[in-house]
Every structure is written in C-alpha cells, then in structure tokens.
Scaffold this motif. Sequence first.
Motif, PDB file in Angstrom:
ATOM      1  N   LEU A 137       0.060   2.075  11.416  1.00 23.93           N
ATOM      2  CA  LEU A 137      -0.787   0.998  11.925  1.00 23.93           C
ATOM      3  C   LEU A 137      -2.266   1.305  11.684  1.00 23.93           C
ATOM      4  CD1 LEU A 137       1.208   0.249  15.183  1.00 23.93           C
ATOM      5  CD2 LEU A 137       1.006  -1.246  13.189  1.00 23.93           C
ATOM      6  N   ARG A 138      -2.636   2.572  11.750  1.00 24.20           N
ATOM      7  CA  ARG A 138      -4.014   2.952  11.400  1.00 24.20           C
ATOM      8  C   ARG A 138      -4.257   2.688   9.913  1.00 24.20           C
ATOM      9  NH1 ARG A 138      -2.591   7.613  14.498  1.00 24.20           N
ATOM     10  NH2 ARG A 138      -3.526   7.541  16.573  1.00 24.20           N
ATOM     11  N   LEU A 139      -3.287   3.024   9.079  1.00 24.52           N
ATOM     12  CA  LEU A 139      -3.401   2.771   7.644  1.00 24.52           C
ATOM     13  C   LEU A 139      -3.591   1.274   7.382  1.00 24.52           C
ATOM     14  CD1 LEU A 139      -1.117   4.413   4.941  1.00 24.52           C
ATOM     15  CD2 LEU A 139      -1.680   1.999   4.818  1.00 24.52           C
TER      16      LEU A 139
ATOM     17  N   GLY B  83      -5.144  -0.671   9.280  1.00 24.80           N
ATOM     18  CA  GLY B  83      -6.411  -1.097   9.855  1.00 24.80           C
ATOM     19  C   GLY B  83      -6.257  -1.941  11.107  1.00 24.80           C
ATOM     20  N   THR B  84      -5.127  -1.794  11.800  1.00 25.79           N
ATOM     21  CA  THR B  84      -4.854  -2.592  12.994  1.00 25.79           C
ATOM     22  C   THR B  84      -5.572  -2.010  14.208  1.00 25.79           C
ATOM     23  OG1 THR B  84      -2.664  -3.150  12.110  1.00 25.79           O
ATOM     24  CG2 THR B  84      -3.020  -3.541  14.452  1.00 25.79           C
ATOM     25  N   GLU B  85      -6.255  -2.855  14.956  1.00 32.30           N
ATOM     26  CA  GLU B  85      -6.908  -2.406  16.181  1.00 32.30           C
ATOM     27  C   GLU B  85      -5.864  -1.887  17.164  1.00 32.30           C
ATOM     28  OE1 GLU B  85     -10.071  -2.265  16.941  1.00 32.30           O
ATOM     29  OE2 GLU B  85     -10.937  -3.280  15.194  1.00 32.30           O
ATOM     30  N   ALA B  86      -6.197  -0.787  17.862  1.00 33.58           N
ATOM     31  CA  ALA B  86      -5.231  -0.135  18.748  1.00 33.58           C
ATOM     32  C   ALA B  86      -4.675  -1.095  19.792  1.00 33.58           C
ATOM     33  CB  ALA B  86      -5.867   1.080  19.414  1.00 33.58           C
ATOM     34  N   GLY B  87      -5.482  -2.032  20.259  1.00 38.60           N
ATOM     35  CA  GLY B  87      -5.012  -2.985  21.264  1.00 38.60           C
ATOM     36  C   GLY B  87      -3.971  -3.953  20.743  1.00 38.60           C
ATOM     37  N   ASN B  88      -3.833  -4.036  19.411  1.00 35.92           N
ATOM     38  CA  ASN B  88      -2.864  -4.951  18.806  1.00 35.92           C
ATOM     39  C   ASN B  88      -1.648  -4.227  18.241  1.00 35.92           C
ATOM     40  OD1 ASN B  88      -4.572  -7.164  19.299  1.00 35.92           O
ATOM     41  ND2 ASN B  88      -5.708  -6.816  17.397  1.00 35.92           N
ATOM     42  N   TRP B  89      -1.520  -2.939  18.513  1.00 32.62           N
ATOM     43  CA  TRP B  89      -0.388  -2.188  17.972  1.00 32.62           C
ATOM     44  C   TRP B  89       0.933  -2.669  18.552  1.00 32.62           C
ATOM     45  CZ3 TRP B  89      -2.069   3.682  17.939  1.00 32.62           C
ATOM     46  CH2 TRP B  89      -3.047   3.858  16.954  1.00 32.62           C
ATOM     47  N   ARG B  90       1.885  -2.923  17.682  1.00 31.59           N
ATOM     48  CA  ARG B  90       3.281  -3.180  18.048  1.00 31.59           C
ATOM     49  C   ARG B  90       4.130  -2.340  17.123  1.00 31.59           C
ATOM     50  NH1 ARG B  90       4.340  -8.207  16.297  1.00 31.59           N
ATOM     51  NH2 ARG B  90       6.453  -8.080  17.098  1.00 31.59           N
ATOM     52  N   ASN B  91       4.871  -1.422  17.693  1.00 32.97           N
ATOM     53  CA  ASN B  91       5.607  -0.458  16.872  1.00 32.97           C
ATOM     54  C   ASN B  91       6.953  -0.957  16.378  1.00 32.97           C
ATOM     55  OD1 ASN B  91       3.960   1.430  19.043  1.00 32.97           O
ATOM     56  ND2 ASN B  91       3.935   2.252  16.971  1.00 32.97           N
ATOM     57  N   GLU B  92       7.575  -1.894  17.090  1.00 35.53           N
ATOM     58  CA  GLU B  92       8.891  -2.380  16.684  1.00 35.53           C
ATOM     59  C   GLU B  92       8.820  -3.869  16.362  1.00 35.53           C
ATOM     60  OE1 GLU B  92      12.340   0.428  18.424  1.00 35.53           O
ATOM     61  OE2 GLU B  92      11.668  -1.141  19.796  1.00 35.53           O
ATOM     62  N   HIS B  93       9.538  -4.257  15.311  1.00 34.71           N
ATOM     63  CA  HIS B  93       9.514  -5.628  14.816  1.00 34.71           C
ATOM     64  C   HIS B  93      10.899  -6.024  14.327  1.00 34.71           C
ATOM     65  CE1 HIS B  93       5.009  -5.594  14.408  1.00 34.71           C
ATOM     66  NE2 HIS B  93       5.253  -4.302  14.328  1.00 34.71           N
TER      67      HIS B  93
END
Length: 343
Positions: free
Chosen positions: A122-124, A126-136
């Motif tokens: 998610l860092r790669l 460029g996603t803001e930490a507040g918008n992280w979703r690990n599972e999809h």
Amino acid sequence: MATDWLLIETFGGHRREPTVIAVGSSPRNMVPIRSILGRGPFFADVLALIARVIESGNSEEVATITGKRRVIGHPVKTYGDRVHGVYAWVGRLNDEPPRRNPAGAWHINITRHISSRSDDLLRLYGTEAGNWRNEHDLAELFAYGRLQTNSDESKALAMLVNATAGAEHQATWTVKRDDGVRRAAHFACRCVEVPTVEGGTELIVRGITHDIGLSESVPTAPPSAPVLLAQQVVAAEATPGRWRAIVDLRTMRLLRWLDDPLPGIAWKLDTPHRPGIHRQDLRTAVGMSNALAACGRARGSLRLRAENGEWIRVHATAALMLLDQHTTAALVTLTMPNGDKVD
C-alpha cells in the motif's frame, strides 16, 4: 565492494530453494541464488541468513564465515505476517548497503476469492495510511485503473481461473500511484496448496511486487494507453448504460470489470451484504453457462445482490472469450433497461 540488494522469493510450494527475482532494480526470472553469487564463499552465508529471517520474521545481520564480509537480510512480509521474500546484501564490514527499491508482498486466496495486500504494498501504491484496506475481493485487483497491464493480462487471469499448485507468473506492469505518479512494477508469484485447520487445502497465489523505477524509464513497462485484454474486447467499447465484466464460468464469480463497476451492485469484500445471484435465478445462470459452451453466446435476465441487501434485475449478454488456449471465461455485458430493484 558492496553489491546490489538481491530480492529473493520464499513462496515455497514445489520449489524447495528460494530464488532470485531481482538484483537491484533489474528483474530476474526466479533464478537460483547460486547463479547470482557463483561459487564464491558467500552462498552458504546467504542461505543461512534467509533461514534466520524466515524463522524470526525480523531483519538480521551476520558476519560471513571468512569474517571479512557481513550479510544483511530484511523480510518482505504479507498481510498476516508471513515472510514472502527476503532482501539480502553482502558487503565489506565498513560498507553501507545501497538504497533498496520498495517492494510489497501480497497473496490471493483462490478458494475464498480474496486478495490481501501488505502495508508495504500500500505504501508502494502511494495510499494514505487512513485509506489502507488490506483485504479485498479478488476482482478489486484490476479496479479503478491502478494497474496498467501488459499483453500478458489474459495469461494472469487464466492462472486465477485454472489455478494449479506450482503455476508461476512474472510480468512488468505499470502502477498508477494514488498521487498520480506512474511506476514500473515487476511482480512474481507462485500458486501453492496450503492446508487448513479443518483438514482441507486452499489454493493460494503468493506474490511480491517490486518498484523498479519510473514507468517512462523502463522499456518493458506498459505505456499510458491501456493494453486491451484480447481482440474480442476491442469491438465492444464502453457504452453508457452498459457495464462489461469478465466472469469465471466455473464459479460464476467476477474476475474484473472492464469499465467502471455497475453502480449499486454488491461486489466488494467490505459490502455489508454478500454478493451473489438470486437463488431463483441460478438455473438461468447455469443455462447461460451451458449455452456459452455450446454456441459461444448467451442471454438472460438475472437478479444481483445490491449494496443495500435488495436485488437489482439486470439483462446479461455473454460471449465466450479465450484467456489462453486451455482456459475460457465469459465476457458479460450488463444493462438495466428500467433500473428497477426487485424483491
């Protein structure tokens, strides 16, 4: 003299020994570590370091057997904390290692149709930490134009549809980061069988995505114009009021949207209602699948689960499409003539 970082996969499965997927920012085709290090004295040191990193899950540093070099290893961990890879570097005791290119681990549970992204990935992106979703949901892999695929996309989809333990895939695609910057990203993955606590097995695709530079500076990265999945899609360009999707014929599950998703349909993992086809329409769906196998085209009317738990009736037109010479899927066009929701 300091060397570049080796990015080494530790996916497991049918390969017992980890392999190199990059040297610095240059991808490698899952080559044996020995072919990079040669017959020098550091091969055993690097193997031992990899084992330590996998066991501890932490960064490790050791002196080589000769005492004249040091070996540094950093884990590449997925969501769930499993080590999918190791950065390894060998250098003189007083040398400083070069900068590491960003990499992030991921895995796709084919059995449960869920993809998982690590914080590093998610860092790669460029996603803001507040918008992280690990599972999809698996279909979200290709959503929203983040990935600009190469001409091998159909091969990657075929791997997901016809997943078998030991299958591997590598490619360089372009990632459009959330800040708009386009980066060339090389990925490598392998499908493995993983035992469950219930005594069964699940098929898991384990992978690593590696940032190898600005897309404009990497010749193998896809250009800004999208690469179409297959020639049969070219003639069916996006039209207002029509939504196109690729569907797995065996599971009736969505693989990817070719256009923006149909508004209101429950298709993401985090929707409050489980996606699906109305049980009274399952016979229609099976009939469409059989018609596709027989003549390559099918039509039908189905009710799909809405985000609010109700049902949306859609008209579906499906055409058979080849992902590779052994794997087919359905190219489905959805329309809502009346836009009515049905109980």
